[in-house]
Scaffold this motif. Structure first.
Motif, PDB file in Angstrom:
ATOM      1  N   GLY A   1       0.635  -1.358  -0.474  1.00 38.03           N
ATOM      2  CA  GLY A   1      -0.150   0.281  -0.249  1.00 38.03           C
ATOM      3  C   GLY A   1       0.580   1.319   0.301  1.00 38.03           C
ATOM      4  N   HIS A   2       1.916   0.735   0.090  1.00 42.62           N
ATOM      5  CA  HIS A   2       2.531   2.903   0.210  1.00 42.62           C
ATOM      6  C   HIS A   2       3.146   2.350  -1.423  1.00 42.62           C
ATOM      7  N   THR A   3       3.585   3.970  -1.901  1.00 38.11           N
ATOM      8  CA  THR A   3       3.601   4.722  -2.986  1.00 38.11           C
ATOM      9  C   THR A   3       4.958   4.803  -3.693  1.00 38.11           C
ATOM     10  N   VAL A   4       5.370   4.180  -4.522  1.00 34.87           N
ATOM     11  CA  VAL A   4       6.813   4.386  -4.935  1.00 34.87           C
ATOM     12  C   VAL A   4       6.602   5.150  -6.500  1.00 34.87           C
ATOM     13  N   GLU A   5       7.414   6.352  -6.518  1.00 35.22           N
ATOM     14  CA  GLU A   5       7.891   7.812  -7.076  1.00 35.22           C
ATOM     15  C   GLU A   5       9.074   7.733  -7.554  1.00 35.22           C
ATOM     16  N   ARG A   6       9.456   7.724  -8.799  1.00 31.61           N
ATOM     17  CA  ARG A   6      11.117   7.953  -9.038  1.00 31.61           C
ATOM     18  C   ARG A   6      11.360   9.001  -9.388  1.00 31.61           C
ATOM     19  N   VAL A   7      12.434   9.828  -8.404  1.00 35.15           N
ATOM     20  CA  VAL A   7      12.674  10.794  -8.404  1.00 35.15           C
ATOM     21  C   VAL A   7      13.344  11.345  -8.723  1.00 35.15           C
ATOM     22  N   ALA A   8      14.083  12.931  -9.258  1.00 29.31           N
ATOM     23  CA  ALA A   8      14.881  13.075 -10.176  1.00 29.31           C
ATOM     24  C   ALA A   8      16.058  13.326  -9.072  1.00 29.31           C
ATOM     25  N   PRO A   9      17.395  13.987  -9.318  1.00 32.71           N
ATOM     26  CA  PRO A   9      18.581  14.090  -8.546  1.00 32.71           C
ATOM     27  C   PRO A   9      18.390  14.859  -7.832  1.00 32.71           C
ATOM     28  N   PRO A  10      17.829  15.143  -6.226  1.00 33.78           N
ATOM     29  CA  PRO A  10      17.959  16.793  -5.813  1.00 33.78           C
ATOM     30  C   PRO A  10      18.485  17.065  -5.309  1.00 33.78           C
ATOM     31  N   TYR A  11      19.593  16.913  -5.481  1.00 34.38           N
ATOM     32  CA  TYR A  11      21.460  17.602  -5.550  1.00 34.38           C
ATOM     33  C   TYR A  11      22.150  17.406  -6.540  1.00 34.38           C
ATOM     34  N   PRO A  12      23.433  18.052  -6.752  1.00 33.47           N
ATOM     35  CA  PRO A  12      24.335  17.321  -7.416  1.00 33.47           C
ATOM     36  C   PRO A  12      25.160  16.392  -6.768  1.00 33.47           C
TER      37      PRO A  12
END
Length: 459
Positions: free
Chosen positions: A287-298
């Motif tokens: 029941g958890h959501t998994v999303e692809r994340v863009a790099p938040p910091y270089p």
């Protein structure tokens, strides 16, 4: 079999008299005799007669006087001091040196009833995520002993995975609780900075990169050990209060961010991300959501901050050995020379980069309850390598660049749980996932991990 059961189950049987400490110790020593010669996970094992006598004495302690880990055999990572046992740190310089006092967390383990049986193997000075040293030799991976166990808590991870102990301590500067857990299919937890106090010796302000932490075969057992190891120490500025996490609570549905290879910044062995992607579906099924994340910091800014602050910290610990350079391995000399050569402004610039990553991470955790990364960028490599020189055809410029994926959590002191993700690649070898949360979310991360463990065990 007894040695393959969880620590929680073993302790319940000890508490109700269904199992004696003497029987548990005998089973433990039998398992060590069976498995350790091929794996070399436990070193400096105490004499059998001493351990059996201590086990019989533990059986005589009244129930009302027993601690939460009463009678449980444990081996301490050979970077930490256990009174009366050697602390070699994997270095010929310290081979045979006997500790005169327990480190803080070791004293807490003994007070909880643990019987310290020996030490677990580690790389020399804990440098490099591959457990080999000139004092005790190399530790083999539990799945394939011709492969690396990871490190620096490699001996602890293999001892757990092989059923030689039910709980183990480790330490983590650069993934040392996470990489060996992922490669040996057990669980390792790097807690929030200060949750487990370091030793109040030398400088206690400038170098908060490493922390001790628990390793176990389930997150439930991690929580049990974490609660014993943790607690405030007034001599340490980052030490937290007596926060407890056990019993774990199942979290509400969470939003998880999958960082993968950090937008291509981290080279990965073939098949590794695919294995991790498949494991992520366990969270979705719960029941958890998994999303692809863009790099938040270089990634390169995180790395540049890290290698400066890490060398600065390592050099602080090794500077007293600068006159023993011939006895130091190449990685130690590299860290020492870099750390001693920095100007104050270079250290400040590294701290500025870390502060930028902290602000970016705070924004990221406003959107996600936790983020996920692999525990390493490659599969377990041959045991006779010093370290991988390339990944996916990309040359690596340092002895630890193949572990860059663990640095985002380490640099900020975030809680990070390593869980098994499965096996893959051409040789069907193990890898794990890091579940990383904001500061102080240790209980929630462990609860999430326990749900993951329960779901995978039911498959």
């Amino acid at each position: 079999m007894l040695c393959d059961r969880t620590a929680s189950d073993i302790l319940k049987d000890l508490a109700r008299g269904a199992l004696t400490v003497e029987a548990l110790m005998q089973a433990t020593l039998d398992r060590i005799g069976e498995r350790n010669p091929a794996l070399n996970a436990i070193v400096a094992l105490r004499p059998t007669e001493d351990l059996m006598a201590e086990a019989r004495a533990a059986d005589a302690v009244p129930l009302a006087e027993r601690g939460p880990l009463h009678g449980l055999p444990m081996a301490i990572k050979d970077l930490s001091n256990a009174k009366g046992l050697v602390t070699s740190q994997g270095s010929p310089i310290f081979a045979g040196q006997v500790a005169q006092e327990d480190d803080i967390f070791v004293a807490r383990l003994r007070a909880a009833g643990v019987i310290v049986i020996g030490k677990t193997n580690t790389p020399e000075f804990g440098l490099g995520s591959h457990t080999y040293n000139p004092v005790y030799g190399a530790t083999g991976n539990v799945v394939d002993p011709s492969r690396s166990a990871g490190g620096s808590s490699g001996g602890a991870a293999v001892a757990l995975a092989a059923g030689m102990v039910a709980l183990a301590d480790g330490s983590d500067m650069m993934g040392s609780l996470r990489n060996p857990a992922g490669w040996n299919e057990i669980y390792g937890f790097r807690p929030t900075w200060g949750w487990i106090p370091s030793e109040p010796v030398g400088d206690v302000f400038l170098h908060p990169l490493s922390t001790s932490g628990p390793m176990a075969r389930t997150p439930e057992d991690l929580a049990l050990l974490l609660d014993v190891m943790s607690g405030n120490d007034p001599r340490l500025p980052l030490a937290r209060g007596a926060e407890t996490v056990s019993p774990l609570k199942a979290p509400k549905p969470l939003r998880l961010g999958w960082l993968g290879d950090w937008g291509g910044a981290y080279p990965m062995d073939d098949g590794l991300l695919e294995t991790c992607d498949a494991a992520l579906q366990t969270f979705v099924a719960q029941g958890h959501t998994v999303e692809r994340v863009a790099p938040p910091y270089p990634a390169e800014k995180i790395w540049q901050s890290w290698i400066t602050l890490r060398s600065f910290a390592v050099a602080a610990g090794l500077r007293g050995l600068n006159n023993r350079r011939a006895d130091l391995k190449e990685a130690a000399l590299w860290e020492l020379d870099r750390g001693l050569g920095f100007s104050a402004q270079e250290v400040q610039e590294a701290s500025d980069l870390r502060s930028g990553w902290m602000r970016a991470a705070a924004r990221m955790f406003q959107r996600y309850d936790a983020v996920v990364l692999p525990t390493a960028q490659c599969w377990p490599f041959p045991i006779d390598w010093d370290y991988p020189k390339e990944i996916a055809g990309k040359p690596l410029d340092t002895y630890h660049r193949w572990m860059e994926v663990v640095v985002p959590a380490s640099l900020l002191g975030l809680p990070a749980l390593a869980v098994p993700a499965g096996r893959g690649g051409a040789d069907h070898l193990p890898i794990g996932l890091q579940i990383i949360g904001p500061h102080g979310s240790d209980g929630q991360i462990l609860g999430l991990g326990q749900g993951y463990h329960t779901a995978r065990a039911a498959l």
